[in-house]
Design a protein around this motif. Structure first.
Motif, mmCIF file in Angstrom:
data_model
loop_
_atom_site.group_PDB
_atom_site.id
_atom_site.type_symbol
_atom_site.label_atom_id
_atom_site.label_comp_id
_atom_site.label_asym_id
_atom_site.label_seq_id
_atom_site.Cartn_x
_atom_site.Cartn_y
_atom_site.Cartn_z
ATOM 1 N N ALA A 61 0.811 -1.216 0.000
ATOM 2 C CA ALA A 61 0.000 0.000 0.000
ATOM 3 C C ALA A 61 0.845 1.267 0.000
ATOM 4 C CB ALA A 61 -0.940 0.000 1.203
ATOM 5 N N ALA A 62 2.159 1.117 0.177
ATOM 6 C CA ALA A 62 3.048 2.286 0.231
ATOM 7 C C ALA A 62 3.999 2.331 -0.961
ATOM 8 C CB ALA A 62 3.843 2.268 1.531
ATOM 9 N N ARG A 63 3.631 1.626 -2.035
ATOM 10 C CA ARG A 63 4.528 1.553 -3.189
ATOM 11 C C ARG A 63 4.787 2.920 -3.814
ATOM 12 N NH1 ARG A 63 1.713 -3.349 -4.509
ATOM 13 N NH2 ARG A 63 0.267 -2.084 -5.741
ATOM 14 N N ASP A 64 3.783 3.795 -3.774
ATOM 15 C CA ASP A 64 3.950 5.095 -4.432
ATOM 16 C C ASP A 64 4.317 6.213 -3.456
ATOM 17 O OD1 ASP A 64 1.531 5.127 -3.133
ATOM 18 O OD2 ASP A 64 0.467 6.228 -4.704
ATOM 19 N N TRP A 65 4.689 5.848 -2.233
ATOM 20 C CA TRP A 65 5.117 6.867 -1.282
ATOM 21 C C TRP A 65 6.539 7.318 -1.609
ATOM 22 C CZ3 TRP A 65 3.637 5.225 4.397
ATOM 23 C CH2 TRP A 65 2.258 4.969 4.466
ATOM 24 N N GLY A 66 6.814 8.563 -1.332
ATOM 25 C CA GLY A 66 8.188 9.018 -1.421
ATOM 26 C C GLY A 66 8.908 8.805 -0.102
ATOM 27 N N SER A 67 10.189 9.108 -0.084
ATOM 28 C CA SER A 67 10.953 9.037 1.159
ATOM 29 C C SER A 67 10.672 10.273 2.001
ATOM 30 C CB SER A 67 12.453 8.928 0.860
ATOM 31 O OG SER A 67 12.878 10.032 0.087
ATOM 32 N N ARG A 68 11.171 10.291 3.208
ATOM 33 C CA ARG A 68 10.946 11.410 4.118
ATOM 34 C C ARG A 68 12.276 11.999 4.583
ATOM 35 N NH1 ARG A 68 6.231 12.869 2.633
ATOM 36 N NH2 ARG A 68 4.534 11.395 3.041
#
Length: 360
Positions: free
Chosen positions: A166-173
């Motif tokens: 579900a976090a495949r399209d998240w960027g880094s922080r």
């Protein structure tokens, strides 16, 4: 020394005119003059006064005066992130420790990076609404892997390795590390020796409370990571960070959730609902197990005060299996009130549709 001892070495304890001792895995041993190991302390090598003096000169770069602040804190961190604890005579100034003198004991704690240690834990800490991690407290007694874990979690978050479909399209922080003991990053001249990912800034050898404030003022972190919280000023700084919309990743010394609620500073943070997740570590030899607990479960379990043994259990003592989560909660006979606190909105916006994973 034997290969297994070298490869799993954790501590070297050097005590003037007393047996040389090491710990590795969940074991300890004394070291003979030829490097072989024994469980008989009378057979061990005895480091002399001159050798201990030379060691102190070496780790202070031949300037004990320049290392006065480290001596006051009782440890010196050397290149590579290895922390050397010191024992000797304390010198007091108005009732407070000014510095150490007559140093005759050293505990060299070996720092090692374990890349991938946090990979399987990250998915259990995710806040899917804000596309980041929950406020998280990592808890264990000493030498269970807290610093190693927080280091690799920082790397994962800074690299965008969320390890969840579900976090495949998240960027880094962007992660800010306040590294008071120089152990998380092992910075040398301001540059981390350990891999903390591409989007990480480090304040080295900086007190946690002051460092958190500095981070908020000038480095615009989305997550702040700190090691070994426990003082009132730490709690105040963490609250400031939370109200600024920054997520907090921290560690603390404790045996279990009851210990967390027994320490005034940690109990206040936990009771206020600051942390959304708790990671408990336990270790047997070189195997580290973890258990992630929600804030609600933590409060329920904290009420189990009866029949409890105070203090940590030796690492080589036999342990009983932890109760299943449901049974542990059912065993509670009391409930502790926890304040409901809405989580502040994270400062970085959620990803727009169509943006790649390389964007924050």
């Amino acid at each position: 020394m034997p290969t297994i001892a070298r490869d799993t070495l954790e501590e070297i304890r050097i005590r003037e005119n007393r047996p040389l001792e090491i710990s590795y895995g969940s074991r300890y041993a004394f070291v003979r003059e030829d490097g072989t190991l024994t469980d008989r302390h009378r057979e061990a090598y005895l480091p002399g006064k001159e050798l201990c003096r030379a060691l102190l000169e070496r780790i202070t770069n031949h300037s004990i005066y320049a290392a006065e602040e480290e001596l006051r804190r009782g440890f010196i961190t050397v290149a590579g992130g290895h922390r050397i604890g010191l024992a000797g005579r304390t010198v007091l100034d108005k009732g407070l420790v000014s510095h150490l003198r007559d140093i005759a004991g050293f505990n060299v704690r070996i720092a090692r990076a374990r890349t991938g240690f946090g990979t399987g834990i990250v998915p259990e800490l995710l806040d899917f609404t804000a596309r980041t991690i929950k406020h998280t407290l990592i808890v264990s007694p000493p030498q269970q892997g807290k610093t190693t874990l927080i280091r690799d979690l920082v790397r994962c978050i800074s690299s965008g390795e969320w390890n969840h479909p579900a976090a495949r399209d998240w960027g880094s922080r962007k992660v800010g590390v306040v590294d008071e003991r120089s152990e998380i990053a092992a910075s040398e001249r301001g540059i981390p020796s350990f891999d903390l990912g591409p989007r990480c800034d480090v304040l080295d050898a900086c007190p946690k409370a002051e460092g958190i404030a500095m981070m908020l003022r000038s480095l615009s972190p989305e997550i702040i990571a700190v090691d070994e919280i426990g003082r009132p000023e730490d709690a105040e700084a963490i609250n400031e960070a939370i109200h600024a919309g920054v997520r907090v990743l921290a560690t603390a010394h404790a045996q279990d959730i009851e210990d967390v609620f027994s320490r005034p500073v940690l109990a206040k943070l936990a009771g206020d609902g600051v942390f959304g997740a708790y990671v408990f570590l336990s270790r047997t030899g070189d195997k580290v197990k973890h258990y992630v607990m929600s804030a609600e479960e933590a409060v329920q379990l904290s009420s189990r005060r009866f029949g409890r043994t105070i203090g940590a259990t030796p690492r080589d003592a036999p342990t009983e299996p932890s109760p299943a989560k449901g049974n542990a909660i059912a065993a509670s006979t009391m409930r502790v009130a926890v304040k409901a606190r809405p989580l502040p909105v994270i400062r970085s916006p959620a990803l727009r549709e169509g943006m790649g994973t390389d964007h924050a």
